[in-house]
Design a protein around this motif. Sequence first.
Motif, PDB file in Angstrom:
ATOM      1  N   LYS A 187     -14.865  58.117 -20.487  1.00 13.54           N
ATOM      2  CA  LYS A 187     -13.599  58.348 -21.189  1.00 13.54           C
ATOM      3  C   LYS A 187     -13.555  59.706 -21.894  1.00 13.54           C
ATOM      4  N   GLY A 235     -10.382  57.537 -15.834  1.00 12.17           N
ATOM      5  CA  GLY A 235     -11.539  57.138 -16.628  1.00 12.17           C
ATOM      6  C   GLY A 235     -12.296  55.967 -16.039  1.00 12.17           C
ATOM      7  N   LEU A 240     -12.682  62.989 -17.639  1.00 11.12           N
ATOM      8  CA  LEU A 240     -11.292  62.770 -17.227  1.00 11.12           C
ATOM      9  C   LEU A 240     -10.726  63.937 -16.421  1.00 11.12           C
TER      10      LEU A 240
END
Length: 217
Positions: A41, A52, A46
């Motif tokens: 995350k 994610g 990302l």
Amino acid sequence: MVFKLFGSPLSRPTLRVAHILKEMQVPSEFVAIEVSAKEHKTAEYLKKQPFGQVPYIDDDGFVLFETRAICKYIATKWRGQGPALFPDPSDLKATALFDQALSIEYSNFDNTAINIALEKVYKPKYLDKPTDEALLVEQVRKLEEKLDGYEAILSKQKYLAGEYVTLADLYHLSFGSFITEEGGLTLLTNEAKHPNVSRWWKDISSRPAWLAVKGGL
């Protein structure tokens, strides 16, 4: 540059990709992502996988996510050095049957098996949450019903797309193995109820490439 697989060591989707890499004899480097620490995350992660999730791959700068897309990419790029896991695209009918088999796995197996895995294994063992027993019973019933369709297909041919193994068969292994081995369910091994499903499952789940990765990376 070495082909890199970024994922969690016990993640079922990650193992799906690792399996196809083994099938196609592709040298690769595994980069472990610590999901419990939410490394998937982070802003840096990302940039590569905007949802994610694990896994994704980096093949000399070419980044790709979504396991089925990754597996098809691997099986296509290294088609000559491993088994042909999908038909020659010029064979229209064989390709149509392969696409049908892919749809069978995605529409009639994957989501139900994931729900069973969540209730039977993930919640009590990893999430410290109670199993929704009613939901589990319903999902098991649903999958048993779907396996009636599998039995009809596999009574006429060796694999889902015909007489040789394809990605469509192998995609079942990640969660099918999980609910069978960790979940202790006999849905895929019940010779009395689904003898051809059992025969097929024994075949695909004993492949050396799968046995090499199924315990984790």
